[in-house]
Design an enzyme around this catalytic site. Structure first.
Site, PDB file in Angstrom:
ATOM      1  N   ILE A  62      19.237 -40.250  26.811  1.00 60.86           N
ATOM      2  CA  ILE A  62      20.186 -40.658  27.848  1.00 60.86           C
ATOM      3  C   ILE A  62      19.705 -39.957  29.120  1.00 60.86           C
ATOM      4  O   ILE A  62      19.417 -38.760  29.101  1.00 60.86           O
ATOM      5  CB  ILE A  62      21.650 -40.297  27.478  1.00 60.86           C
ATOM      6  CG1 ILE A  62      22.616 -40.600  28.638  1.00 60.86           C
ATOM      7  CG2 ILE A  62      21.818 -38.863  27.007  1.00 60.86           C
ATOM      8  CD1 ILE A  62      24.117 -40.436  28.260  1.00 60.86           C
ATOM      9  N   SER A  63      19.565 -40.705  30.207  1.00 68.78           N
ATOM     10  CA  SER A  63      18.992 -40.149  31.431  1.00 68.78           C
ATOM     11  C   SER A  63      19.870 -39.048  32.014  1.00 68.78           C
ATOM     12  O   SER A  63      21.083 -39.024  31.823  1.00 68.78           O
ATOM     13  CB  SER A  63      18.806 -41.249  32.474  1.00 68.78           C
ATOM     14  OG  SER A  63      18.004 -42.282  31.973  1.00 68.78           O
TER      15      SER A  63
END
Ligand code: SAH
Length: 213
Positions: free
Chosen positions: A63-64
């Site tokens: 997940i960024s």
């Protein structure tokens, strides 16, 4: 006595609004305040959900980092009337941020288990303006094109031509490209059949998988 901010609010203040970060688009900040990032993060990383870094999800994906999500969203200059294509649904967090702001989001994820998990979560959170597809996002979503913007969260070595072809006039494609060790975030703007390229910043994303290779 002053109350300390919640982890979510500290993320907004320190990672997005601080001078060296400079996220300024009100709709982006509102969306980042409203969407609960912790529910998109696996249980074992929940305590770190609001920290200034990407986190593992499953299947070797990530997940960024919150700042990158906000930065990429701002980079497409999203409007409430926009239809946006996202490549690399992953956890669904970026999808949710987009869906808070724009009219419709079309999102494609290659890994079936991630596609399923993200759509289940986003449905549970009540989003009704997201369309899901499992498959190779490098082909885009021709049936739903053209798009006002395309946002890609996995990195191909070269920009896939179908994505350029599916941009509307004045449409923007925001995409990391390069190799594992060296990637740049690019923005390509479609104006009068000319594609204007800008390099935004160095980044590190998981590689875009390609079925045809
Ligand atoms: N926006 C996501 C980022 C997930 S990482 C988040 O914040 O959670 C990038 C995702 O792109 C991974 O889930 C990976 O499986 C997916 N991906 C890689 N190649 C792809 C392709 N060709 N088409 C669609 N999705 C792809």
């Amino acid at each position: 006595m002053s109350l300390s901010p919640t982890p979510a609010e500290a993320m907004i203040q320190e990672q997005l609004l601080s001078e060296n970060r400079g996220i300024s688009y009100p709709d982006v900040i509102a969306a980042m305040r409203h969407v609960p990032r912790d529910v998109f993060v696996p249980e074992i990383y929940r305590a770190a959900a609001f920290t200034d870094r990407p986190l593992p999800i499953s299947h070797g994906q990530t997940i960024s980092q919150p700042f990158i999500v906000a930065y990429m969203t701002e980079a497409i200059n999203p409007k409430s009337t926009d239809r946006v294509l996202e490549i690399g649904t992953g956890s669904g967090y970026q999808t949710a941020i987009l869906a808070e702001i724009v009219k419709e989001v079309f999102t494609i994820e290659m890994v079936p288990a991630l596609a399923k998990q993200a759509s289940t979560l986003l449905n549970k959170l009540g989003f009704t303006n997201i369309h899901y597809r499992q498959g190779d996002g490098s082909l885009g979503w021709p049936e739903a094109a053209p798009f006002d913007a395309i946002l890609v969260t996995c990195a191909p070595t070269n920009i896939p031509t179908p994505l350029l072809e599916q941009l509307d006039q004045h449409g923007k494609l925001v995409i990391p490209t390069g190799t594992d060790n060296s990637q740049q975030l690019k923005r390509i703007t479609h104006t009068d059949d000319v594609f204007h390229h800008e390099t935004l910043l160095p980044v590190r994303f998981v590689p875009m998988k390609n079925l045809r290779r």
